[in-house]
Design a protein around this motif. Structure first.
Motif, PDB file in Angstrom:
ATOM      1  N   GLY A 125      84.388  30.752  -3.507  1.00 41.89           N
ATOM      2  CA  GLY A 125      84.211  29.329  -3.708  1.00 41.89           C
ATOM      3  C   GLY A 125      85.487  28.525  -3.651  1.00 41.89           C
ATOM      4  O   GLY A 125      85.491  27.353  -4.069  1.00 41.89           O
ATOM      5  N   MET A 126      86.555  29.085  -3.153  1.00 42.94           N
ATOM      6  CA  MET A 126      87.825  28.366  -3.083  1.00 42.94           C
ATOM      7  C   MET A 126      87.794  27.382  -1.925  1.00 42.94           C
ATOM      8  O   MET A 126      87.197  27.623  -0.878  1.00 42.94           O
ATOM      9  CB  MET A 126      88.989  29.349  -2.896  1.00 42.94           C
ATOM     10  CG  MET A 126      89.195  30.294  -4.067  1.00 42.94           C
ATOM     11  SD  MET A 126      90.606  31.413  -3.824  1.00 42.94           S
ATOM     12  CE  MET A 126      91.947  30.218  -3.755  1.00 42.94           C
ATOM     13  N   SER A 127      88.448  26.273  -2.101  1.00 39.23           N
ATOM     14  CA  SER A 127      88.509  25.248  -1.068  1.00 39.23           C
ATOM     15  C   SER A 127      89.540  25.623  -0.012  1.00 39.23           C
ATOM     16  O   SER A 127      90.360  26.528  -0.189  1.00 39.23           O
ATOM     17  CB  SER A 127      88.876  23.897  -1.687  1.00 39.23           C
ATOM     18  OG  SER A 127      90.175  23.969  -2.273  1.00 39.23           O
ATOM     19  N   ASN A 128      89.497  24.896   1.125  1.00 38.16           N
ATOM     20  CA  ASN A 128      90.475  25.154   2.185  1.00 38.16           C
ATOM     21  C   ASN A 128      91.896  24.896   1.714  1.00 38.16           C
ATOM     22  O   ASN A 128      92.825  25.601   2.100  1.00 38.16           O
ATOM     23  CB  ASN A 128      90.151  24.265   3.401  1.00 38.16           C
ATOM     24  CG  ASN A 128      88.869  24.674   4.092  1.00 38.16           C
ATOM     25  OD1 ASN A 128      88.372  25.783   3.864  1.00 38.16           O
ATOM     26  ND2 ASN A 128      88.317  23.802   4.914  1.00 38.16           N
ATOM     27  N   ARG A 129      92.074  23.891   0.880  1.00 32.64           N
ATOM     28  CA  ARG A 129      93.411  23.576   0.381  1.00 32.64           C
ATOM     29  C   ARG A 129      93.933  24.694  -0.516  1.00 32.64           C
ATOM     30  O   ARG A 129      95.102  25.093  -0.424  1.00 32.64           O
ATOM     31  CB  ARG A 129      93.387  22.253  -0.377  1.00 32.64           C
ATOM     32  CG  ARG A 129      94.741  21.845  -0.935  1.00 32.64           C
ATOM     33  CD  ARG A 129      94.675  20.469  -1.579  1.00 32.64           C
ATOM     34  NE  ARG A 129      94.282  19.447  -0.609  1.00 32.64           N
ATOM     35  CZ  ARG A 129      94.105  18.164  -0.910  1.00 32.64           C
ATOM     36  NH1 ARG A 129      94.278  17.756  -2.167  1.00 32.64           N
ATOM     37  NH2 ARG A 129      93.758  17.303   0.019  1.00 32.64           N
ATOM     38  N   ALA A 130      93.060  25.238  -1.357  1.00 33.40           N
ATOM     39  CA  ALA A 130      93.489  26.324  -2.247  1.00 33.40           C
ATOM     40  C   ALA A 130      93.816  27.589  -1.450  1.00 33.40           C
ATOM     41  O   ALA A 130      94.776  28.299  -1.755  1.00 33.40           O
ATOM     42  CB  ALA A 130      92.401  26.608  -3.286  1.00 33.40           C
ATOM     43  N   ILE A 131      93.013  27.865  -0.416  1.00 34.07           N
ATOM     44  CA  ILE A 131      93.288  29.042   0.416  1.00 34.07           C
ATOM     45  C   ILE A 131      94.609  28.867   1.157  1.00 34.07           C
ATOM     46  O   ILE A 131      95.402  29.807   1.268  1.00 34.07           O
ATOM     47  CB  ILE A 131      92.125  29.276   1.395  1.00 34.07           C
ATOM     48  CG1 ILE A 131      90.845  29.605   0.629  1.00 34.07           C
ATOM     49  CG2 ILE A 131      92.461  30.390   2.367  1.00 34.07           C
ATOM     50  CD1 ILE A 131      89.627  29.737   1.504  1.00 34.07           C
ATOM     51  N   ALA A 132      94.843  27.683   1.678  1.00 38.46           N
ATOM     52  CA  ALA A 132      96.104  27.434   2.383  1.00 38.46           C
ATOM     53  C   ALA A 132      97.296  27.595   1.456  1.00 38.46           C
ATOM     54  O   ALA A 132      98.340  28.138   1.842  1.00 38.46           O
ATOM     55  CB  ALA A 132      96.075  26.029   2.982  1.00 38.46           C
TER      56      ALA A 132
END
Length: 777
Positions: A125-132
């Motif tokens: 459930g992590m967002s793209n910003r958190a993954i980046a």
């Protein structure tokens, strides 16, 4: 009278010179580049001409003017790039150097392993910003790969499908699924550079003290190595050992091991964690895996970025799995090749010697060697070490059973030639390698030699010695020397003999093929061989070099020939019989010299008078003749299988060789740190390594941010040692070292010492400045 005006002359064009080495330089004139060798321009090109620049790098290396490391540093490239240019030039000439830059058309921009990591993070459930932020890339790059965010249900289905696929089709050892082929990696510079980078594993855990989820992933076969996760801490024991991390990473052990061994997982304690654990154990003087029982696994695990360190049985299983690859010899050669590129100026003199490791177990080991420390021959194995001019180890090789240094030197020289290339190297060894025939072969192969003379030699009169005094390597040396040429092999081999006269009158002869060096430098380099002996002593005491790390045995070649024990016993009897005969002959001669001719004027009378002594003499001569006749029928060497009906075995060598390499890398890291301490610590030659021991065992604080791991060490036992440690930390900070397996840059600092007390706050300097009263004008 007005001042004279300055003459308006045209200013010279801006110029800059980049020094490649003492012989070569790169001159920059506007958009022109000129390669100068020995003061003469040999190649020039425009800055925009990439093909000409690549050819210039190839030209310098292939012509022997500079080494790959020097060329890479001068041109702002990596050593791998220089090697790639050389390979392309050999394959296709100048045309091959002009390949297009960028990604090969049709090649994937990201590996399959990274895609799986992103999918696992999306499933949480992590967002793209958190993954980046987690992977250290931009949000736009993640958006291009996975698109818009998907519902959690589809993410869970994707995770389940990936798990099923992973369980159904296991990936090849060491090659991640979806990764480009070896051919693509070799031909693409971007792919090659990405392979050199340390992979960053994923982690599902958030609490560094509880790694349950990662352990579950390893149990399911989805994790090859646990990612290091650190947590804040104060007064962490032994955190000072991380000061060696920049040197350990620079040694190339992690990168080369990853290429040779691949992965030893799926496991929570993978290849990187195992190697780092063994290295830190060596630096912390945990000399055996069994000694981990005496350490707190949670405290030691904090240094590794784990919740707990591996146990003894786990570490032994990892060593066994690594030994099954049989890559220790190749690993040592690759590390030595990298060491030569980094410290090529210290490879002019190489010290070679064998280290005998005695065996005290209950196995029937056929190999025996003479142990000088015990003055007897006993079951043992011999390892041959090659050290550079400063005494640091370069390469270790396991010798053949019962092989003398004269038999081992040809193989060692072949390894040295592969490491140093075509440069001429002086090999320094002791009397165990004395063989004029071997000397002639070494000189023919492009090596110089430096050794002690073996055997009797004519003594030189003391008046012919000349006192020499010089400064070498920062030390003043003083010798009484005599220089003369000598010939061997019936005059065919001409060498140089330097004789030193000691204070007690003893004369030491040194033989060399170096005619270009001063006699005092030849003697100094020969006597510096004791650095290697000191290295062996240090390794035995501090790293437990002679420890038996493996109880396994291997079958030995049954056709190997060894000295015949029966003939050896006969040789002993012959020596004793000849000694008795010589004693009787002396007695008989003394009796003949003291014979009174008035009483016994004839020889017959003398024999009658000394009949008993003559009978003993004849008996002794008959015994010697009988022993000679008996020994003539006994072979000098026999095969091992002829001596015993049992299976011939020897100790397994792979695990021992691997652990020796790890201890060697740890010693090299200590040497590099000592070299960095030299400008900041006056007694570094006497106390440098003891200071490092104190630093490694020092406590400190751990502070973790998104991009940095900050280690703050406690003050040491004395102010001058604390200042030296502070200077060392500042030097290590400039390396910008990344902790293996993470994206955290490691920073080091030393906590300032506490104030002396409430009654006397501040340092002594501050108190003296505060109490100083200025005088009235």
């Amino acid at each position: 009278m007005s001042a004279q005006q300055a003459l308006a002359l045209p200013l010279p064009a801006a110029s800059n010179t980049v020094v490649i080495n003492a012989r070569c330089s790169l001159r920059v004139e506007a958009d022109q580049r000129v390669i100068v060798v020995g003061g003469l321009p040999v190649h020039h090109y425009r800055a925009e001409d990439a093909v000409a620049e690549a050819y210039a790098m190839v030209f310098l290396v292939e012509s022997g003017f500079a080494q790959q490391m020097d060329v890479a540093r001068a041109f702002g490239r990596s050593v791998r790039t220089v090697r790639r240019h050389q390979a392309r030039y050999v394959q296709g000439g100048m045309a091959a150097l002009g390949r297009e830059e960028g990604w090969r058309r049709g090649r994937r921009r990201i590996s399959g392993q990274r895609l799986r990591s992103i999918e696992l993070l999306k499933s949480q459930g992590m967002s793209n910003r958190a993954i980046a932020h987690r992977l250290g890339v931009s949000e736009k790059a993640i958006r291009k790969l996975v698109g818009a965010s998907t519902p959690a249900e589809s993410a869970q289905l994707a995770f389940a499908g990936m798990t099923t696929a992973a369980a159904r089709v296991p990936p090849a050892a060491g090659v991640p699924d979806g990764a480009p082929s070896a051919k693509d990696r070799a031909g693409d510079p971007i792919s090659a550079a990405a392979d050199d980078a340390e992979p960053v594993p994923m982690s599902l855990d958030r609490d560094a003290s509880d790694r349950s989820l990662d352990r579950q992933l390893a149990h399911l076969g989805l994790l090859d190595d646990a990612a290091p996760l650190f947590r804040e801490g104060a007064s962490v024991s032994g955190v000072g050992v991380l000061l060696a991390l920049p040197c350990l990473v620079e040694s190339g052990l992690f990168r080369i091991s990853r290429k040779l061994y691949g992965e030893i997982g799926p496991a929570f304690y993978g290849l990187r964690t195992t190697l780092l654990t063994l290295l830190l154990m060596a630096l912390l003087r945990i000399k055996r895996p069994e000694h981990l029982k005496e350490r707190d696994p949670a405290a030691f695990g904090r240094l590794l970025g784990l919740d707990r360190a591996p146990e003894v049985k786990t570490l032994r299983r990892r060593l066994t799995r690594l030994a099954a690859h049989h890559c220790a010899e190749q690993l040592g050669a690759e590390l030595a090749r990298l060491r030569v590129d980094q410290r090529g100026h210290l490879m002019g003199f190489l010290y070679v010697d064998g280290h005998v490791r005695a065996y005290h177990g209950q196995r029937a080991i056929a190999s025996k060697a003479y142990v000088a420390r015990r003055h007897l021959a006993m079951p043992a194995s011999t390892d041959y070490w090659i050290n550079d001019r400063s005494g640091d180890p370069l390469l270790v090789m396991t010798g053949e059973v019962d092989a003398a240094l004269t038999k081992a030197l040809p193989g060692l020289l072949r390894e040295v030639r592969e490491l140093v290339g075509e440069r001429r190297v002086t090999i320094v060894f002791d009397r165990g390698g004395w063989s004029p025939k071997l000397f002639a072969t070494m000189i023919k192969d492009g090596f110089d030699l430096l050794t002690y003379r073996k055997g009797r030699c004519r003594r030189i009169h003391e008046r012919r010695f000349i006192r020499r005094h010089a400064e070498l390597d920062g030390y003043w040396v003083d010798y009484l020397l005599h220089d003369q040429p000598v010939r061997f092999l019936k005059g065919k081999l001409r060498l140089r003999q330097i004789t030193r006269l000691c204070d007690d009158g003893h004369q030491t002869q040194v033989i060399t093929s170096r005619w270009d060096l001063r006699d005092i430098e030849v003697a100094y380099r020969m006597f510096e061989r004791w650095r290697q002996e000191n290295f062996f002593k240090y390794m035995r005491e501090e790293f437990l070099l002679d420890a038996l790390v493996d109880y396994r045995i291997e079958p030995e070649d049954p056709t190997r020939s060894i000295p015949n024990p029966e003939r050896r016993a006969l040789d002993k009897e012959v020596r004793a019989a000849r000694a008795d005969l010589a004693k009787l002959e002396r007695e008989y001669g003394v009796a003949a010299a003291g014979n009174a001719e008035q009483r016994r004027p004839t020889m017959r009378g003398f024999k009658i008078a000394h009949g008993t002594l003559g009978k003993r003499l004849r008996t002794a001569r008959a015994r010697v003749a009988r022993l000679f006749e008996q020994r003539r029928d006994v072979a000098k060497r026999v095969e091992v299988r002829d001596l015993s009906e049992r299976a011939v075995v020897k100790l397994a060598t792979e695990r021992k060789h691997l652990t020796d390499i790890i201890k060697m890398v740890a010693y090299q890291a200590e040497s590099d740190l000592v070299m960095l301490l030299r400008p900041h610590y006056a007694r570094v030659d006497q106390e440098g390594r003891t200071l490092l021991h104190e630093l490694f065992a020092a406590t400190g604080d751990i502070h973790v941010s998104d991009s940095e791991l900050h280690i703050t060490l406690a003050p040491l036992s004395s102010p001058h040692r604390t200042l030296a440690a502070k200077a060392l930390c500042e030097t290590l900070d400039q390396t910008a070292t990344i902790f293996p397996g993470s994206r955290l840059r490691v920073r080091f600092s030393v906590r300032p010492p506490p104030r002396i007390g409430l009654a006397f706050p501040g340092s002594p300097v501050e108190r003296s400045n505060a109490t100083a009263v200025p005088q009235a004008p």
